[in-house]
Enzyme design. Sequence first.
Site, PDB file in Angstrom:
ATOM      1  N   GLY A 175       0.788  -1.236   0.000  1.00 24.38           N
ATOM      2  CA  GLY A 175       0.000   0.000   0.000  1.00 24.38           C
ATOM      3  C   GLY A 175       0.815   1.278   0.000  1.00 24.38           C
ATOM      4  N   ASN A 194       1.758   2.904  -2.693  1.00 25.72           N
ATOM      5  CA  ASN A 194       1.146   3.790  -3.709  1.00 25.72           C
ATOM      6  C   ASN A 194      -0.156   4.390  -3.189  1.00 25.72           C
ATOM      7  OD1 ASN A 194       2.620   3.994  -6.386  1.00 25.72           O
ATOM      8  ND2 ASN A 194       2.796   1.815  -5.943  1.00 25.72           N
ATOM      9  N   ARG A 232     -13.574 -16.394 -11.108  1.00 29.30           N
ATOM     10  CA  ARG A 232     -13.179 -14.996 -11.289  1.00 29.30           C
ATOM     11  C   ARG A 232     -14.414 -14.107 -11.413  1.00 29.30           C
ATOM     12  NH1 ARG A 232      -7.914 -13.891 -11.978  1.00 29.30           N
ATOM     13  NH2 ARG A 232      -6.775 -15.654 -12.780  1.00 29.30           N
ATOM     14  N   MET A 243      -3.338  -7.387  -7.257  1.00 27.96           N
ATOM     15  CA  MET A 243      -2.684  -8.480  -7.963  1.00 27.96           C
ATOM     16  C   MET A 243      -3.641  -9.539  -8.509  1.00 27.96           C
ATOM     17  SD  MET A 243       0.300  -7.306  -7.792  1.00 27.96           S
ATOM     18  CE  MET A 243       1.366  -8.618  -8.358  1.00 27.96           C
ATOM     19  N   ASN A 303      -4.419   1.801 -13.628  1.00 28.72           N
ATOM     20  CA  ASN A 303      -3.489   0.865 -12.992  1.00 28.72           C
ATOM     21  C   ASN A 303      -2.089   1.452 -13.030  1.00 28.72           C
ATOM     22  OD1 ASN A 303      -2.512  -1.724 -11.995  1.00 28.72           O
ATOM     23  ND2 ASN A 303      -1.731  -2.101 -14.065  1.00 28.72           N
ATOM     24  N   HIS A 339       1.804   0.215 -13.244  1.00 27.71           N
ATOM     25  CA  HIS A 339       2.602  -0.975 -13.561  1.00 27.71           C
ATOM     26  C   HIS A 339       4.081  -0.591 -13.504  1.00 27.71           C
ATOM     27  CE1 HIS A 339       3.541  -4.839 -15.324  1.00 27.71           C
ATOM     28  NE2 HIS A 339       4.400  -4.219 -16.105  1.00 27.71           N
ATOM     29  N   GLU A 342      -7.171  -6.523 -21.890  1.00 29.58           N
ATOM     30  CA  GLU A 342      -5.925  -7.295 -21.899  1.00 29.58           C
ATOM     31  C   GLU A 342      -4.970  -6.765 -20.830  1.00 29.58           C
ATOM     32  OE1 GLU A 342      -3.794  -8.250 -25.717  1.00 29.58           O
ATOM     33  OE2 GLU A 342      -5.920  -8.249 -26.283  1.00 29.58           O
ATOM     34  N   ASP A 367      -2.166  -5.315 -18.625  1.00 34.17           N
ATOM     35  CA  ASP A 367      -1.026  -4.393 -18.800  1.00 34.17           C
ATOM     36  C   ASP A 367      -0.908  -3.840 -20.224  1.00 34.17           C
ATOM     37  OD1 ASP A 367      -0.377  -4.822 -16.144  1.00 34.17           O
ATOM     38  OD2 ASP A 367       1.020  -6.446 -16.593  1.00 34.17           O
ATOM     39  N   GLU A 408       7.063   5.917  -8.866  1.00 35.04           N
ATOM     40  CA  GLU A 408       5.639   5.555  -8.876  1.00 35.04           C
ATOM     41  C   GLU A 408       4.863   6.475  -7.949  1.00 35.04           C
ATOM     42  OE1 GLU A 408       4.576   1.399  -8.367  1.00 35.04           O
ATOM     43  OE2 GLU A 408       6.548   0.790  -9.052  1.00 35.04           O
TER      44      GLU A 408
HETATM   45  C1  GRF Z   1       3.971  -1.428  -7.294  1.00 36.36           C
HETATM   46  O1  GRF Z   1       5.272  -1.633  -7.761  1.00 36.36           O
HETATM   47  C2  GRF Z   1       3.001  -1.351  -8.422  1.00 36.36           C
HETATM   48  O2  GRF Z   1       3.520  -0.748  -9.564  1.00 36.36           O
HETATM   49  C3  GRF Z   1       2.714  -2.802  -8.696  1.00 36.36           C
HETATM   50  O3  GRF Z   1       2.668  -3.398  -7.428  1.00 36.36           O
HETATM   51  C4  GRF Z   1       3.468  -2.647  -6.522  1.00 36.36           C
HETATM   52  C5  GRF Z   1       2.598  -2.243  -5.382  1.00 36.36           C
HETATM   53  O4  GRF Z   1       3.302  -1.642  -4.333  1.00 36.36           O
HETATM   54  N1  GRF Z   1       1.524  -2.948  -9.488  1.00 36.36           N
HETATM   55  P1  GRF Z   1       2.534  -0.950  -3.130  1.00 36.36           P
HETATM   56  O5  GRF Z   1       1.550  -1.978  -2.570  1.00 36.36           O
HETATM   57  O6  GRF Z   1       1.826   0.249  -3.661  1.00 36.36           O
HETATM   58  O7  GRF Z   1       3.580  -0.604  -2.138  1.00 36.36           O
END
Ligand code: GRF
Length: 218
Positions: A14, A16, A71, A96, A113, A115, A149, A151, A180
């Site tokens: 978490g 981000n 799913r 994820m 998203n 990535h 699709e 990413d 990020e």
């Molecule tokens: C990040 O590197 C993001 O780009 C990827 O998963 C990671 C998540 O990190 N999709 P966090 O949970 O935000 O620390």
Amino acid sequence: MTVKNIVVLISGRGTNLEAVLKAAADERWDEHPGARVAAVISNRADAAGLEVARAAGVPWHVVAHTEYGSRASFDEALARTVDRYAPAVVVLAGFMRVLTAGFVRRYEGRLVNIHPSLLPLFPGLFTHRQALAAGVRIHGATVHFVSTEVDSGAIIAQAAVPVQPGDDEERLAARVLAEEHRLLPRAVKLVLEGRVRFDKERVVLDGVGHDELSLLAA
Ligand code: GRF
């Protein structure tokens, strides 16, 4: 003014999420663009990011994928929880799980998203390992609209990070992660402002300087 809700989906740490919360507070997103992080949803009960939500006083939910047989049924449960907040933007911040086409279409143009690579290079997992193995000199991160699709949706913003001699996965990942944290809040804010929009599979810009969408790490 009706406040625009942001819902953040996570699976882990978490950081981000934390960056978005910090930008929203520091930059007074409540005043402009009139938005707030309304809820955090994790598919894992043990995600450390739930503590981030709790500490910030943001409502959080666990929708555990392990409790659903398919799913589609998981995504339906997830959408029911997301829809409680009628979000302007749904952010996948280290979420994820691969989402079904039905889920993606439901939030088309509102689902972004982050990535950890310069897409379209290195989709999928272990992006830093992939970058080192490929010998690229520049790596980075991408924020994109989610398409059906994995990413591969329309790119909103990217941050470039030079690969240093002697980098291993961990060192490179740490430098990309720092970028990020600059990139994601910026991109989310632009979408909330309506200055970046999704139209017919493409990103449409409205008065956005290119330097706002391409960050270069120092
Ligand atoms: C990040 O590197 C993001 O780009 C990827 O998963 C990671 C998540 O990190 N999709 P966090 O949970 O935000 O620390």
